[in-house]
Design an enzyme around this catalytic site. Structure first.
Site, PDB file in Angstrom:
ATOM      1  N   THR A 133      -4.966 -21.542   4.985  1.00 41.51           N
ATOM      2  CA  THR A 133      -3.830 -21.574   5.903  1.00 41.51           C
ATOM      3  C   THR A 133      -3.986 -22.685   6.939  1.00 41.51           C
ATOM      4  O   THR A 133      -5.105 -23.087   7.250  1.00 41.51           O
ATOM      5  CB  THR A 133      -3.737 -20.204   6.621  1.00 41.51           C
ATOM      6  OG1 THR A 133      -2.885 -20.318   7.750  1.00 41.51           O
ATOM      7  CG2 THR A 133      -5.096 -19.730   7.130  1.00 41.51           C
ATOM      8  N   ASP A 134      -2.860 -23.106   7.501  1.00 38.67           N
ATOM      9  CA  ASP A 134      -2.929 -24.088   8.596  1.00 38.67           C
ATOM     10  C   ASP A 134      -3.470 -23.457   9.884  1.00 38.67           C
ATOM     11  O   ASP A 134      -3.820 -24.173  10.824  1.00 38.67           O
ATOM     12  CB  ASP A 134      -1.556 -24.726   8.852  1.00 38.67           C
ATOM     13  CG  ASP A 134      -0.465 -23.734   9.260  1.00 38.67           C
ATOM     14  OD1 ASP A 134      -0.717 -22.514   9.234  1.00 38.67           O
ATOM     15  OD2 ASP A 134       0.653 -24.197   9.606  1.00 38.67           O
ATOM     16  N   GLU A 135      -3.547 -22.114   9.916  1.00 39.48           N
ATOM     17  CA  GLU A 135      -3.964 -21.441  11.156  1.00 39.48           C
ATOM     18  C   GLU A 135      -5.429 -21.724  11.505  1.00 39.48           C
ATOM     19  O   GLU A 135      -5.849 -21.524  12.637  1.00 39.48           O
ATOM     20  CB  GLU A 135      -3.689 -19.936  11.067  1.00 39.48           C
ATOM     21  CG  GLU A 135      -2.222 -19.681  10.769  1.00 39.48           C
ATOM     22  CD  GLU A 135      -1.750 -18.250  10.953  1.00 39.48           C
ATOM     23  OE1 GLU A 135      -2.377 -17.500  11.712  1.00 39.48           O
ATOM     24  OE2 GLU A 135      -0.731 -17.903  10.326  1.00 39.48           O
ATOM     25  N   TYR A 158      -7.981 -13.299  12.063  1.00 38.25           N
ATOM     26  CA  TYR A 158      -7.500 -13.730  10.733  1.00 38.25           C
ATOM     27  C   TYR A 158      -7.879 -15.189  10.482  1.00 38.25           C
ATOM     28  O   TYR A 158      -8.523 -15.512   9.472  1.00 38.25           O
ATOM     29  CB  TYR A 158      -5.979 -13.555  10.627  1.00 38.25           C
ATOM     30  CG  TYR A 158      -5.366 -14.309   9.457  1.00 38.25           C
ATOM     31  CD1 TYR A 158      -5.686 -13.983   8.144  1.00 38.25           C
ATOM     32  CD2 TYR A 158      -4.465 -15.374   9.667  1.00 38.25           C
ATOM     33  CE1 TYR A 158      -5.130 -14.686   7.064  1.00 38.25           C
ATOM     34  CE2 TYR A 158      -3.911 -16.074   8.598  1.00 38.25           C
ATOM     35  CZ  TYR A 158      -4.251 -15.729   7.302  1.00 38.25           C
ATOM     36  OH  TYR A 158      -3.701 -16.424   6.242  1.00 38.25           O
ATOM     37  N   LYS A 162     -10.504 -16.907   7.737  1.00 39.48           N
ATOM     38  CA  LYS A 162     -10.089 -17.905   6.744  1.00 39.48           C
ATOM     39  C   LYS A 162     -10.898 -19.205   6.935  1.00 39.48           C
ATOM     40  O   LYS A 162     -11.322 -19.825   5.966  1.00 39.48           O
ATOM     41  CB  LYS A 162      -8.594 -18.198   6.852  1.00 39.48           C
ATOM     42  CG  LYS A 162      -7.680 -17.064   6.422  1.00 39.48           C
ATOM     43  CD  LYS A 162      -7.806 -16.656   4.966  1.00 39.48           C
ATOM     44  CE  LYS A 162      -7.281 -17.692   4.000  1.00 39.48           C
ATOM     45  NZ  LYS A 162      -7.267 -17.176   2.602  1.00 39.48           N
TER      46      LYS A 162
HETATM   47  P1  NAD Z   1      -0.500 -10.756   0.942  1.00 40.15           P
HETATM   48  O1  NAD Z   1      -1.097  -9.959   2.038  1.00 40.15           O
HETATM   49  O2  NAD Z   1       0.962 -10.624   0.640  1.00 40.15           O
HETATM   50  O3  NAD Z   1      -1.265 -10.468  -0.427  1.00 40.15           O
HETATM   51  C1  NAD Z   1      -2.648 -10.364  -0.510  1.00 40.15           C
HETATM   52  C2  NAD Z   1      -2.997  -9.789  -1.883  1.00 40.15           C
HETATM   53  O4  NAD Z   1      -4.427  -9.695  -1.955  1.00 40.15           O
HETATM   54  C3  NAD Z   1      -2.443  -8.374  -2.113  1.00 40.15           C
HETATM   55  O5  NAD Z   1      -1.897  -8.272  -3.401  1.00 40.15           O
HETATM   56  C4  NAD Z   1      -3.673  -7.491  -1.952  1.00 40.15           C
HETATM   57  O6  NAD Z   1      -3.603  -6.296  -2.726  1.00 40.15           O
HETATM   58  C5  NAD Z   1      -4.775  -8.410  -2.443  1.00 40.15           C
HETATM   59  N1  NAD Z   1      -6.087  -8.044  -1.878  1.00 40.15           N
HETATM   60  C6  NAD Z   1      -6.370  -7.812  -0.565  1.00 40.15           C
HETATM   61  N2  NAD Z   1      -7.665  -7.463  -0.429  1.00 40.15           N
HETATM   62  C7  NAD Z   1      -8.205  -7.509  -1.682  1.00 40.15           C
HETATM   63  C8  NAD Z   1      -9.501  -7.264  -2.185  1.00 40.15           C
HETATM   64  N3  NAD Z   1     -10.511  -6.881  -1.382  1.00 40.15           N
HETATM   65  N4  NAD Z   1      -9.723  -7.420  -3.517  1.00 40.15           N
HETATM   66  C9  NAD Z   1      -8.706  -7.804  -4.336  1.00 40.15           C
HETATM   67  N5  NAD Z   1      -7.458  -8.023  -3.917  1.00 40.15           N
HETATM   68  C10 NAD Z   1      -7.204  -7.878  -2.603  1.00 40.15           C
HETATM   69  O7  NAD Z   1      -0.870 -12.264   1.287  1.00 40.15           O
HETATM   70  P2  NAD Z   1      -0.049 -13.616   1.041  1.00 40.15           P
HETATM   71  O8  NAD Z   1       0.847 -13.843   2.193  1.00 40.15           O
HETATM   72  O9  NAD Z   1       0.491 -13.630  -0.332  1.00 40.15           O
HETATM   73  O10 NAD Z   1      -1.241 -14.667   1.169  1.00 40.15           O
HETATM   74  C11 NAD Z   1      -1.988 -15.052   0.019  1.00 40.15           C
HETATM   75  C12 NAD Z   1      -3.019 -16.098   0.426  1.00 40.15           C
HETATM   76  O11 NAD Z   1      -2.359 -17.231   0.988  1.00 40.15           O
HETATM   77  C13 NAD Z   1      -3.997 -15.614   1.495  1.00 40.15           C
HETATM   78  O12 NAD Z   1      -5.268 -16.123   1.185  1.00 40.15           O
HETATM   79  C14 NAD Z   1      -3.461 -16.209   2.791  1.00 40.15           C
HETATM   80  O13 NAD Z   1      -4.496 -16.421   3.703  1.00 40.15           O
HETATM   81  C15 NAD Z   1      -2.879 -17.512   2.275  1.00 40.15           C
HETATM   82  N6  NAD Z   1      -1.764 -18.061   3.074  1.00 40.15           N
HETATM   83  C16 NAD Z   1      -0.682 -17.277   3.390  1.00 40.15           C
HETATM   84  C17 NAD Z   1       0.387 -17.835   4.099  1.00 40.15           C
HETATM   85  C18 NAD Z   1       1.610 -17.017   4.426  1.00 40.15           C
HETATM   86  O14 NAD Z   1       2.494 -17.518   5.159  1.00 40.15           O
HETATM   87  N7  NAD Z   1       1.758 -15.795   3.930  1.00 40.15           N
HETATM   88  C19 NAD Z   1       0.345 -19.177   4.493  1.00 40.15           C
HETATM   89  C20 NAD Z   1      -0.787 -19.943   4.149  1.00 40.15           C
HETATM   90  C21 NAD Z   1      -1.818 -19.374   3.420  1.00 40.15           C
HETATM   91  P1  TYD Z   2       4.040 -13.910  11.415  1.00 34.78           P
HETATM   92  O1  TYD Z   2       5.147 -13.800  10.412  1.00 34.78           O
HETATM   93  O2  TYD Z   2       3.213 -12.714  11.707  1.00 34.78           O
HETATM   94  O3  TYD Z   2       3.147 -15.143  10.949  1.00 34.78           O
HETATM   95  P2  TYD Z   2       1.928 -15.889  11.734  1.00 34.78           P
HETATM   96  O4  TYD Z   2       1.503 -15.084  12.880  1.00 34.78           O
HETATM   97  O5  TYD Z   2       0.878 -15.943  10.672  1.00 34.78           O
HETATM   98  O6  TYD Z   2       2.466 -17.229  12.104  1.00 34.78           O
HETATM   99  O7  TYD Z   2       4.658 -14.409  12.792  1.00 34.78           O
HETATM  100  C1  TYD Z   2       5.440 -15.604  12.876  1.00 34.78           C
HETATM  101  C2  TYD Z   2       5.786 -15.826  14.329  1.00 34.78           C
HETATM  102  O8  TYD Z   2       6.664 -14.770  14.751  1.00 34.78           O
HETATM  103  C3  TYD Z   2       4.580 -15.754  15.258  1.00 34.78           C
HETATM  104  O9  TYD Z   2       4.772 -16.682  16.325  1.00 34.78           O
HETATM  105  C4  TYD Z   2       4.620 -14.338  15.804  1.00 34.78           C
HETATM  106  C5  TYD Z   2       6.103 -14.035  15.852  1.00 34.78           C
HETATM  107  N1  TYD Z   2       6.465 -12.594  15.649  1.00 34.78           N
HETATM  108  C6  TYD Z   2       7.313 -11.969  16.573  1.00 34.78           C
HETATM  109  O10 TYD Z   2       7.790 -12.574  17.538  1.00 34.78           O
HETATM  110  N2  TYD Z   2       7.616 -10.639  16.369  1.00 34.78           N
HETATM  111  C7  TYD Z   2       7.121  -9.938  15.307  1.00 34.78           C
HETATM  112  O11 TYD Z   2       7.410  -8.724  15.184  1.00 34.78           O
HETATM  113  C8  TYD Z   2       6.261 -10.601  14.370  1.00 34.78           C
HETATM  114  C9  TYD Z   2       5.683  -9.869  13.194  1.00 34.78           C
HETATM  115  C10 TYD Z   2       5.960 -11.944  14.580  1.00 34.78           C
END
Ligand code: NAD
Ligand code: TYD
Length: 351
Positions: A133-135, A158, A162
């Protein structure tokens, strides 16, 4: 690249399910194994349209179980790993940081050790692709963009977990010669997004005419990317990326939360046939998230110029498609918001 037998972890989650679909349909000659523990965020409904494909296999299992992971790798001799399984929600990481260390750090270590063990001395054509992630870069001020050389500076449990896993992947590359690539992507949105994150949570609340809890003053900024464009980028980097490299992925699409929420309200009113200005009245400013990062924004020049990737959908269009998906799949939303979800919601938003 001779990668024919792939392990995708977290393929029942939000992004993973789109990656599984993209690869299963595009590469019928591959053997694709999806390993997922099916936590609250994992849902086999997300990929039910591909589960009958002969090149697709599901394994229920936990990446934190080192013995199980070792046995699986010994037995299956994967050529490639695309690792997405993680605990992914910042708010949950604030409440339970250790769960994030276990899955995101130790889970990644188990996969690295297993891959190292089966690929040692024969790593030609193998690849460990770590999705990050960019975070990990921390927070930007009003100016600037994250590049691949921006120093890591994570602020939430988080992002710290990562960042730690990214460092271990890099260290296994340097120390043991493990062939790896890493991508750091900005905030995703789209179909199958679990309604604890901003966009799907607010879609669900607007449908149910519930308050929209905007943290702080709403001036926080995120760079939003349609999930299918992320899946396309992952396919590209897995096949064309250079070992030992990191690529940033982003939409060149920054939105202040409050502006995004207003656009969402406008599109939702139109979709629901409500009068313009109805849903915006649901906006409620609530207590801020501790350690809330002000701004994320990605410079995606490297993946664009070196691999030719760019986003294919505008934000307005992607948001419309996302809203349409939630309306077309009310049973999905109903099922994931029953039971434990309500408990989470009440604790997080202090009902
Ligand atoms: P998500 O939470 O929707 O899905 C995570 C999946 O991992 C789920 O299916 C869960 O069952 C599985 N999982 C969790 N713990 C596990 C374990 N111990 N063993 C096996 N499986 C397990 O997450 P997402 O949003 O799809 O993110 C996927 C990846 O992309 C992550 O690594 C996250 O850090 C990265 N990422 C997410 C975003 C975003 O905006 N959602 C952005 C950048 C990177
Ligand atoms: P989120 O979707 O949780 O992603 P991330 O924290 O990984 O960027 O949140 C996106 C933005 O929205 C973040 O600045 C937090 C804000 N946010 C709210 O203002 N209210 C909410 O209920 C949630 C879940 C997020």
């Amino acid at each position: 690249m001779s990668n024919r037998k792939l392990l995708i972890t977290g393929g029942a989650g939000f992004i993973g399910s789109h990656v599984v679909r993209q690869l299963v349909l595009k590469y019928p000659g591959y053997e694709i194994h999806n390993l997922d523990a099916l936590t609250y965020a994992g849902n086999l409904e997300n990929i039910k349209d591909v589960e009958a494909q002969s090149n697709y296999h599901f394994i229920k299992g936990d990446i934190t179980d080192a013995d199980f992971i070792d046995r699986l790798f010994q037995q299956e001799q994967f050529d490639g790993v695309i690792h997405l399984a993680a605990e992914s929600h910042v708010d949950r990481s604030i409440k339970d940081p250790l769960a994030f260390v276990k899955t995101n750090v130790l889970g990644t270590m188990n996969l690295l050790n297993a891959a190292k063990s089966i690929w040692q001395g024969k790593s030609e054509g193998k690849r460990f692709y770590h999705i990050s992630t960019d975070e990990v870069y921390g927070s930007l001020g009003a100016e600037g963009l994250f590049t691949e050389t921006t120093a890591y500076d994570p602020n939430s449990p988080y992002s710290a977990s990562k960042a730690s896993s990214d460092h271990f992947v890099r260290a296994y590359g340097e120390t043991y010669g493990l062939p790896y690539v890493i991508t750091n992507c900005s905030n995703n949105y789209g179909p199958n997004h679990f309604p604890e994150k901003l966009i799907p949570l607010f879609i669900n609340n607007i449908i149910n005419e519930k308050p929209l809890p905007v943290y702080g003053d709403g001036n926080y900024t995120r760079d939003w990317l349609y999930v299918i464009d992320h899946a396309r980028a992952i396919d590209l980097v897995f096949h064309k990326g250079v070992n030992g490299e990191t690529y940033n992925i982003g939409g060149f699409n920054e939105w202040r939360n409050i502006d995004l929420v207003k656009l969402l309200c406008k599109q939702m009113d139109a979709k629901l046939g409500r009068n313009p200005g109805t849903s915006v009245k649901l906006i409620t400013f609530v207590k801020d998230r501790p350690g809330h990062d002000l701004r994320y924004a990605i410079d995606a020049t490297k993946i664009n110029t070196e691999l030719g990737w760019e986003p294919s959908v505008t934000f307005e269009e992607g948001l419309r498609q996302t809203i349409d998906w939630y309306f077309d799949n009310p049973q999905w939303l109903a099922r994931v918001t029953s039971g434990a979800y309500q408990e989470y919601y009440d604790t997080q938003y202090e009902k």
